[in-house]
Design a protein around this motif. Structure first.
Motif, mmCIF file in Angstrom:
data_model
loop_
_atom_site.group_PDB
_atom_site.id
_atom_site.type_symbol
_atom_site.label_atom_id
_atom_site.label_comp_id
_atom_site.label_asym_id
_atom_site.label_seq_id
_atom_site.Cartn_x
_atom_site.Cartn_y
_atom_site.Cartn_z
ATOM 1 N N ILE A 1 1.852 2.439 -3.575
ATOM 2 C CA ILE A 1 0.820 2.637 -4.588
ATOM 3 C C ILE A 1 0.124 3.968 -4.369
ATOM 4 O O ILE A 1 -0.387 4.237 -3.276
ATOM 5 N N THR B 1 -2.861 6.300 -4.825
ATOM 6 C CA THR B 1 -4.301 6.306 -5.136
ATOM 7 C C THR B 1 -4.898 7.696 -4.923
ATOM 8 O O THR B 1 -6.081 7.844 -4.608
ATOM 9 N N ARG C 1 -7.073 6.973 0.814
ATOM 10 C CA ARG C 1 -6.163 6.049 1.505
ATOM 11 C C ARG C 1 -6.235 4.679 0.844
ATOM 12 O O ARG C 1 -7.300 4.241 0.401
ATOM 13 N N TYR C 2 -5.082 3.998 0.820
ATOM 14 C CA TYR C 2 -5.046 2.736 0.084
ATOM 15 C C TYR C 2 -6.006 1.712 0.673
ATOM 16 O O TYR C 2 -6.649 0.964 -0.071
ATOM 17 N N GLY D 1 0.792 -1.229 0.000
ATOM 18 C CA GLY D 1 0.000 0.000 0.000
ATOM 19 C C GLY D 1 0.821 1.275 0.000
ATOM 20 O O GLY D 1 0.464 2.259 -0.650
ATOM 21 N N VAL E 1 -4.877 -1.567 -8.044
ATOM 22 C CA VAL E 1 -4.129 -0.391 -8.501
ATOM 23 C C VAL E 1 -4.977 0.329 -9.554
ATOM 24 O O VAL E 1 -5.792 -0.299 -10.231
ATOM 25 N N TYR F 1 -9.250 2.365 -0.741
ATOM 26 C CA TYR F 1 -9.286 2.054 -2.170
ATOM 27 C C TYR F 1 -9.419 0.555 -2.408
ATOM 28 O O TYR F 1 -10.147 0.106 -3.293
#
Length: 256
Positions: free
Chosen positions: A52, A54, A58-59, A49, A191, A62
């Protein structure tokens, strides 16, 4: 076993109870379907996380919709295995002597799969809340998300049941359903699609689970979803019709 004189509805109800009982007895498969999606969510959030991007999301927020859809694939795979096992053990031959058709027989397996998936989804959401997932959905958003997810789980469970009729062993059935478990990966589940290689964009944007994931993400975060829910429902309806029609034909071919 259902009575030969029972109505189709009564027969289906009895076989649903049988499917749920089989799930209780096959605890290792149930535990795998419950634990594996949670473990994958934790791996993505805590291992990947941080790398990545996004945007302003927040990952963990996501990724949760994608993990929920991944759950459905794991749960559906078990349906193929149990259907194939029934075919191999001769259970279906005994049911056919009672004039049990494809729909009541497969409905028992599908309803059990839906129940397993809903339990797994609840577990994923519970763990997600503990690690920072903060949905902002309205009551209508929660209902719409639940309806879309139920439609998808039902469709892939029927597809998995059809796969169980095609294969000759439970092991082969599990392998055939790999595609359903794989589909969330080349999508927007983990992703953003624009971070993938260009040659993959077309498939990732137009495969069945992407509009579903985008719909769930938007509904749970109370953001605009456009026509994604309708696209997702169209995919679910098409897959369900295909699966039910194929299951009926395959059942007749395997039991004649």
């Amino acid at each position: 076993m259902p009575d030969a004189t029972a109505s189709p509805l009564t027969t289906a109800t009895v076989l649903v109870g049988r499917g749920l009982l089989l799930s209780r007895r096959n605890l290792d498969a149930v535990i795998s379907a419950l634990v594996l999606p949670v473990m994958l969510m934790l791996v993505f959030v805590y291992f990947f996380g941080g790398a990545i991007d996004t945007g302003d999301t927040r990952y963990v927020t996501y990724v949760v919709p994608g993990v929920i859809v991944l759950c459905a694939g794991f749960g559906a795979a078990a349906t193929a295995v149990t259907v194939s096992d029934d075919m191999q053990r001769g259970t279906v031959d005994r049911l056919r002597t009672l004039d049990v058709g494809a729909v009541p027989f497969l409905t028992g397996h599908v309803v059990a799969a839906v129940a397993r998936n809903l339990l797994a989804t609840g577990l994923v959401l519970g763990v997600a809340l503990l690690i920072g997932f903060r949905p902002a959905a309205t009551a209508g958003g929660w209902l719409a998300a639940a309806g879309l997810l139920l439609a998808y789980i039902t469709a892939v469970s029927w597809l998995s049941a059809a796969a169980g009729l095609v294969t000759r062993s439970p092991e082969a059935a599990g392998a055939v359903t790999f595609l359903m478990m794989f589909l969330p990966y080349p999508s927007s589940a983990f992703v953003p699609i624009d971070t993938m290689p260009g040659w993959l964009h077309g498939f990732a944007e137009h495969q069945p689970v992407t509009p579903l994931i985008e719909s769930l993400r938007g509904l749970l975060l109370d953001r605009p979803v456009g026509d994604a829910p309708w696209t997702a429902l169209a995919w679910c309806a098409g897959l369900l019709l295909l699966a039910v029609a194929a299951s009926g034909t395959l059942f007749r071919l395997r039991t004649r």
